[in-house]
Every structure is written in C-alpha cells, then in structure tokens.
Design an enzyme around this catalytic site. Structure first.
Site, short mmCIF file in Angstrom:
data_model
loop_
_atom_site.label_atom_id
_atom_site.label_comp_id
_atom_site.label_asym_id
_atom_site.label_seq_id
_atom_site.Cartn_x
_atom_site.Cartn_y
_atom_site.Cartn_z
CG HIS A 419 -2.08 -1.01 1.02
ND1 HIS A 419 -1.89 -2.17 1.72
CD2 HIS A 419 -3.24 -1.10 0.60
CE1 HIS A 419 -2.90 -2.97 1.29
NE2 HIS A 419 -4.06 -2.40 0.54
CG HIS A 423 -1.93 -0.04 -4.44
ND1 HIS A 423 -2.62 -1.02 -5.14
CD2 HIS A 423 -3.03 0.43 -3.36
CE1 HIS A 423 -4.01 -1.09 -4.73
NE2 HIS A 423 -4.20 -0.21 -3.74
CG HIS A 459 -7.12 4.07 -3.18
ND1 HIS A 459 -6.02 4.32 -4.04
CD2 HIS A 459 -7.35 2.94 -2.77
CE1 HIS A 459 -5.67 3.20 -4.18
NE2 HIS A 459 -6.27 2.26 -3.54
CG ASP A 460 -4.80 2.28 -0.23
OD1 ASP A 460 -5.53 2.38 0.61
OD2 ASP A 460 -4.97 1.41 -1.06
CG ASP A 577 -8.50 -0.76 -4.06
OD1 ASP A 577 -6.98 -0.81 -4.28
OD2 ASP A 577 -8.94 -1.16 -3.04
CD GLN A 628 -3.14 -14.13 -4.71
OE1 GLN A 628 -3.59 -13.25 -5.59
NE2 GLN A 628 -3.03 -13.53 -3.53
CG PHE A 631 -7.89 -12.50 -3.92
CD1 PHE A 631 -9.10 -11.62 -3.24
CD2 PHE A 631 -7.37 -11.76 -5.04
CE1 PHE A 631 -8.93 -10.33 -3.32
CE2 PHE A 631 -7.28 -10.36 -5.02
CZ PHE A 631 -8.08 -9.70 -4.23
#
Length: 844
Positions: A419, A423, A459-460, A577, A628, A631
């Site tokens: 993050h 990113h 956003h981060d 995202d 993954q 996910f």
C-alpha cells in the site's frame, strides 16, 4: 494438493440472519427466473453544450480499451465469452423510464439545450448481453443454486449456468430482479388465460395479443398454467413480505450473496488446513460482519510485550489532530520549465516509451516508477490530467498541481510493501482506462471524472501497512477517532483533503463552492467504497441495478440521478483497486509478492504483541497459491463479471487474462505435494485440535517453545528483557537484500549470523527436525522496522518482531533450508525475497 479432510466443527460458519420465529424458510425461486429473454441495456449518454464544436474524436480520445501487451488486429474481433470455469480445485466439480432530469450545473457540463437524456438521437454508450455466442460460458458461484435442499420437482438442474445463445437468454440471480421478472410472467399468463390483450403502450414488451391463444390449449394445460401462475404469485408475495421498510432492495441480494459465499467457504474450509485459513481470510476481509469481535485477555507474559515504549507515549497527539501529516519543503524551481511528465528524470525517453501505454490495460507501472525516479504517482497523475485536459477545464495552476502531487506522494510510506504510492499510481491508471471504456463514453461529466481520478490517487495515502482489524484490536487512536468504522478509509480521506490546505496545494481553488461540495461528496463515497468489508454490498448493488434493467422493457440505464451515477463510479474504483489479478501475469506476481510481504509484516507485529495472528499473515503457514485462487474465485471474478455485464463486451479480454492467471496459480497448487503426516493435526508431535471454531493454523506459542527449545538459545522473554543489549547483535532482516535472493541463501546467512550473535551450536540447529513439506512454496521475508521507526500516523505501534523473534525465525529458516536444499533457483514455486522497499515502493 492436500487431501480432503473430514468435516469438522472448525469449519467456517458465518452468523447471518435466519428466518424470523414462526416464519417458514423461503421457497426457491421459480425455475424460469433463471432464464429470461435477453434484453439489451443501453446507458444513455449525456449531452454536451459544446457538441457543435467538439468532434467525435475529441469527445472520445481513448475509445478502445486495449491491453498494453496486445497486438493491433485492426477491426474489433467478434465477441468471445470468458473461459472462466467454476473452481474445481477446492471442492466438487466445475459448474458452471420516467421523465428526464437535468444534471445540476455544478456537476459539470449540462445537457445540450433542447436535448433530453431520453432523446432518441442520443446514441447508446452500452449494450449488455449475457450468455455465449460461440461457446459455453460458466459463471461464478453467484449462479449456483441458493438452496442445498432444493428438491422440488419443478426445479431444474442449476449446476450449470450456461446461457443458450439459440434462445437468447439472460441469467437473473438478484432477488429484486427475480421479483420483477416473476410479476411480468404472472401478467403474461393472466393475459393468456383471460384472452385479454396487453396494451402495446404499457411497460411490458409483450404488447398485443398473446402469442398463444387459450382456445388452442387443453383444459388440463390451462389448469396447470393457472396453478403455476398462482404459485409464482405466492412466491413473489413471500419475497416482498420479507422485505423491511428500512432496507433497500439491493440488500436482498447482498444477504443472499453472503449466504451463498458462507456456504462455499464452509465447503472450502472442510477440505484442508490451508483451505480453512483462506476461508477465514476471505470471510474476515470481504464480509461486513456485525457480530462482536472477541479479543482474548492477554496473559501477564503477553501483557509485557504489549506495553508501548515510553518514547511512544510521550509522542501522543490530541485526538483533534489528523495524524500522519508531515511538513515538507520541495526545493527546486516549480515555476520555470515544467518537466514533460511532471517529474524530473534523466530517463525521459524510456519513460515516454512506457507511457505510450497509459490508456491501455496492463501498463508496467514498475518500469514507470523506475524511469520516473520513484515518482510513479506524480508522473501518472500529471500525465493523465494533461491528457484529459483537466488542468485547463478546471483552471488548475501547473505549479499548484505539481506541489500537491509531490506532497501527496510523500505521504505514502515507501517502507510499506504494497500500500504505497506505486499501488496508488496503478489504481489511478486503471481508473483512467475504465473511465475510457467505450460503453461509458460521454456518460460522466468532467467533474465526475476529476473526482474519480482524485479519489483513486488519495485512496490509500498514509497507509501504515496493517489492516483495519489490526487497528481496532490494538485500540489505536485512528480506530478511536473513527469509531471502528472504515478506519483507514476515513483516514485516507482526511489526509488527502487536509493536504489541499498546505501552501500552494489547493488544486481545486478555482472551482465554485457548489462544485467543491459536489466533488468532495463524490470522492468521499468512492474512497469509502474501497473498504473491502463493503465488497459484497457493492457487488449486490451493482448486480441488482444491472439485472433490474434487464427484466424491464426499456433496457435503458439512464443514470439520471446521483445515486445511480455514484454507484457505477464506486464500483469502478473498487474494480481498479482489485485489478491486480486481471493484469499480465508478470505484473500480477509482483503484486502478490508485495501484498504477502505486507501481510507477513503484520503477522510479525501480532506475534510480538501476543495476539492471534490474522489469516494469511503467518509466514510459516500461509499458502500463497491457494489464497490467490480463492481470492479470484470468490471475490475478483464475481465482481469483474458483473462489471463486464455493465460494459459488455469491453471487458472481455480482462476476464480472459483473469482466468489465465487463475489457472497459473491453480497449477502451482497441483505441483505442491501434501504435507507430511506429522504436520496434520493430531499427527506425530501435535496434539489434537480443540473442538471449537478456530481457524488459526500456527502452532501455539507454548508448543513452539517446547518443541523448538535448543540449548544455548535465549527464550523469547529473555530476549525481550535484554532487548537493548541484543539489538546490536540480533539478525537485521532489513539487510537481506535483492529480489533474486532465495530463501536457501537467506537461511544460510541467518544460520551464521544467529550462531555468532547467540553462540548457538550449529550442530544443534541442524538437529532440529524439518516440518516444512518439500513442495511448500517459500514465502518472501520482509523488511522490518527498527525500534525507532514506527508507522507514521499510528502512535503506540512498536517495531516488528525481528529482534524479538530472531532465534525462532532462524530455526524456521533452517528447517526450510533442509527441506528445500535440492530445489533449483529456477523453480517457479520459489518466491524471491523482496528485500528492502525503496523509494516509491520499489525494491532497493
């Protein structure tokens, strides 16, 4: 691959609301609701006041969505369907109008005078089709049966959700859209049974006389049709009766999707230990569970580890202040020659070559960062704003733009593995490409585009590298300030807007008051939507909106109100995202290494504090490949297939890449042998697991110390009490450099350094048994912060567990070394150690 384990009481079970007392379980939807006549959906374009002056090319400078690695094939190829199949690696086999509203002036250009959003001359920006054209298409778990007990003879087999092109059918899964489809079916049947024609000027597309006359039907057929119609009406009424006045119709879909995901995760958790951990990770991260979190009381021994250093206590700031802000002085002339891409670099030609793919999917953001001197976010943000002409449209001074970009990027932490500003730049570029989707051409105003890009950029910001739940469990000041609700997302917004108040940083200074208010509201909505616990709600909202339009006669998605427009924008940023698995594999694997490194760093902090280690954060037990695959199967694919329905066919290549990447990680699972018998619960050297809900797969602290005790090594507690003396001798993990360093090399180096630091006999080290299976993927080690290097903006967080846990980490690495001593460095299962994270989040 690990053999399936028998179901146990440790399997995942979410607490979801059940039927009210005295209320029967809801009946399954009628069979025909799963197949509806296909209805194309059109997203109405907005008009331009300057349409006479703007050519079609000017209005759509980025028409096609291209992949950065694609080859120019001329005309757009015929529509293809995704090859994505239901995951078979875990369990089972694969399965498959109203009047127009004028946009407010502060929301950008208004529709042209005399041109309504409903005007027939407004060309559609989107046509949605579900189903296959050349091959069968299998969908995500959302298209599986909602009931394990659906044994009704009326129900068709729902194991496959293949849409038939010959019959031009759409698949409907959201409850509200099913209710609408059911009512339309009842209306059609009523017309047939009563011989009453449906007026052609009404909403239903079935205007005119019924296609089948009642006189041609037998009495038995008519009675059966009447009974089925009555049953369908009863089902529809039952659905409506369960709705609550304060809940939106999309919450019906959200509740249904959560229930279905709960069932799938339960199956997954029963198959293997690693599947159990993946299930808990998905549940804890992507489901907004309202049940209370039980935090066990620490033991006196653990409490000593949780005491923050006195220096941290003295640094506490008043709650009214926004933490994480830094006073920065950017030297250099911002008023003279502005660099071509907003950043100074001696590799401008190489940077220009990479930025040729700025509007293509799969831009290599890592190369951009390298050529931009670690200023990837500033470079991407400036170039996109220039390409979209936003600086001129909103009168943003160039020097102000550059000052804000540099200040914003400096508030991303370069020592956070994932993050970071890299990113943010990737999400910003992905949002830029999604905004240029042909289906959304001329749909959003310039102010909405500005808001979406700004939201993606901030956003981060000031992300500390830990999760919201970690902040809540540790009673951090941020969690207290934001009442445990979207803690980090609220903080990102506060920092992003606060930086606008710094000297010469207000890029919105020339917006009107109403424009600023509108932009701020949109940005807040979009950034809060990046809270992953809101994922199922966002997915349900979007899918309900899409399917509702599919079952209506108009099929036109007007987006003529704020709620509908922001819903699309929120999901767009959310898709950006969660876009890593949709990028080329070489990029996706780098992002995976980074997120796992960040997870492991959080796990080290939790271990140091005596806390339960979060799912997928234990570097000794996490299964990268399975995480993954899960996910993608349960989170990314359902989201992107819904977005693909909205912008069909523009996201087809993205879905294909997603499947290819999923197949790659799935094949890596198959190559991994099962763990040895002694590693299974209840096996040799391991006591039986307690009969309670427990996902934690790591060994208990006491068991580890007993089984790994080696003469000559200090205990963890002794190391902590002698921390000041031991720091100079302990292994410095931050010195493990180089992305090509294998874990075997790391283990050998650690063996030597730890033996030197603690005087542990090397023979006793190698005498320790190996508990790692030979095929277990070796996970990246992470850089740890020193005692004086705390996460900015998070007061009270101590350093990670490197100094405290050095002996234990050494033993784990030694065991990994003996297990993998014969492994080639070219083995794809070995994940290189990322080493230190340098400027802009790049490996040093």
């Amino acid at each position: 691959m690990e053999p399936p384990a028998a179901p146990s009481e440790r399997s995942l079970s979410l607490s979801l609301p059940g039927p009210r007392e005295g209320q029967a379980t809801l009946k399954p939807p009628p069979q025909h609701l799963w197949r509806q006549p296909r209805t194309p959906i059109r997203i109405q374009q907005r008009g331009y006041p300057d349409s006479a002056e703007r050519s079609e090319t000017e209005r759509s400078p980025h028409r096609p969505i291209e992949r950065a690695d694609a080859v120019d094939t001329g005309d757009r190829p015929g529509l293809r369907t995704t090859r994505m199949s239901w995951p078979s690696s875990f369990h089972g086999t694969g399965t498959g109008g109203g009047s127009s509203r004028r946009l407010e002036a502060e929301n950008g250009p208004t529709p042209s005078p005399g041109r309504s959003p409903l005007d027939s001359q407004a060309s559609p920006g989107l046509v949605l089709h579900a189903g296959a054209t050349t091959s069968q298409r299998r969908e995500s778990f959302l298209y599986r049966s909602d009931s394990d007990y659906d044994m009704s003879p009326k129900a068709v087999s729902r194991s496959s959700s293949v849409a038939s092109e010959a019959h031009a059918e759409d698949l409907i899964v959201t409850p509200f859209a099913q209710v609408l489809a059911s009512l339309r079916s009842v209306r059609s049947n009523f017309s047939l049974l009563t011989n009453v024609p449906i007026p052609s000027n009404k909403r239903s597309p079935l205007g005119g006389p019924p296609s089948v006359c009642k006189a041609t039907l037998s009495e038995e057929t008519c009675q059966q049709l009447a009974r089925e119609t009555l049953e369908e009406l009863d089902w529809c009424l039952e659905q409506l009766e369960t709705m609550q006045t304060y809940r939106s119709v999309s919450e019906m879909a959200s509740h249904k999707f959560k229930r279905m995901l709960n069932r799938e995760l339960t199956h997954l958790s029963e198959m293997s230990r690693s599947g159990n951990q993946v299930s808990e990770y998905i549940s804890n991260t992507f489901l907004d569970k309202q049940n209370e979190v039980e935090i066990p009381s620490p033991t006196p021994r653990q409490r000593a580890f949780q005491q923050p250093p006195p220096s941290v206590l003295r640094q506490s700031q008043p709650m009214s202040q926004i933490t994480g802000l830094k006073k920065l002085v950017h030297t250099g002339s911002l008023n003279t020659n502005v660099p071509r891409f907003g950043v100074k670099t001696d590799q401008e030609d190489l940077l220009a070559q990479e930025l040729e793919n700025l509007s293509k999917w799969g831009l290599n953001i890592f190369c951009v960062s390298e050529y931009a001197g670690g200023r990837s976010l500033s470079c991407i943000m400036y170039t996109i704003f220039q390409e979209r002409d936003l600086l001129k449209k909103f009168h943003i001074p160039v020097d102000t733009m550059m000052m804000y970009m540099l200040t914003l990027e400096d508030h991303y932490h370069a020592d956070v593995a994932y993050h970071n500003s890299l990113h943010a730049a990737d999400v910003l570029q992905s949002t830029h490409v999604l905004l240029a989707t042909p289906a959304l051409d001329a749909v959003f105003t310039d102010l909405e585009i500005l808001a979406a890009l700004f939201a993606a950029a901030i956003h981060d910001v000031d992300h500390p590298g830990v999760s919201n739940q970690f902040l809540i469990n540790t009673n951090s000041e941020l969690a207290l300030m934001y009442n445990d609700e979207s803690v980090l997302e609220n903080h990102h917004l506060a920092v992003g807007f606060k930086l606008l108040q710094e000297e010469n940083c207000d890029i919105f200074q020339n917006l009107s008051k109403r424009q600023r208010q509108s932009l701020r509201k949109m940005v807040i909505d979009m950034v809060l939507a990046t809270d992953m616990s809101k994922h199922m709600t966002l997915l349900a909202d979007l899918k309900t909106m899409v399917e509702t339009k599919k079952v209506t006669s108009s099929g036109v998605l007007l987006l003529d109100n704020y709620s509908d427009r922001i819903q699309v924008l929120r999901n767009m940023v959310h898709c950006a995202d969660l876009s890593n698995p949709t990028k080329p594999l070489e990029l996706y694997r780098q992002w995976t290494d980074r997120i796992m490194a960040e997870f492991f760093q959080q796990g080290d902090r939790e271990r140091e504090r005596g806390m339960e280690i979060s799912p997928m954060c234990d570097k000794h037990t996490a299964s990268v490949e399975k995480s993954q695959v899960g996910f993608i199967d349960y989170i990314v694919h359902p989201l992107w297939e819904t977005w693909a329905d909205l912008v069909h066919p523009d996201a087809q290549d993205i879905l294909d890449t997603l499947e290819d990447n999923r197949d790659w990680y799935h094949s890596a699972i198959r190559q991994s042998p099962s763990p040895p018998l002694e590693e299974e619960p209840g096996g040799l050297g391991h006591p039986s697991l307690p009969d309670k809900f427990q996902f934690e797969l790591t060994l208990e602290e006491e068991e580890e110390e007993d089984s790994l005790e080696v003469p000559g090594l200090p205990t963890t507690e002794e190391t902590f009490l002698a921390a000041e003396d031991a720091r100079a001798q302990a292994v410095d993990w931050s010195k493990v450099k180089g992305p090509s360093t294998t874990v075997v090399e790391v283990a050998e180096r650690l063996k030597q350094e730890t033996a030197s630091a603690y005087g542990a006999p090397q023979e006793s080290m190698e005498a320790v048994g190996c508990s790692f299976s030979p095929g277990t993927p070796i996970l990246p080690d992470v850089r740890t912060l020193s005692s004086s290097e705390e996460a900015p903006g998070l007061l009270g967080l101590p350093s990670t567990a490197a100094e405290v846990e050095a002996p234990r980490d050494h033993l784990a690495a030694t065991r990994a070394c003996s297990a993998c001593s014969g492994t080639s460095g070219d083995n794809s299962a070995i994940i290189s150690a990322p080493g230190r994270w340098g400027s802009g989040g790049d490996p040093a």
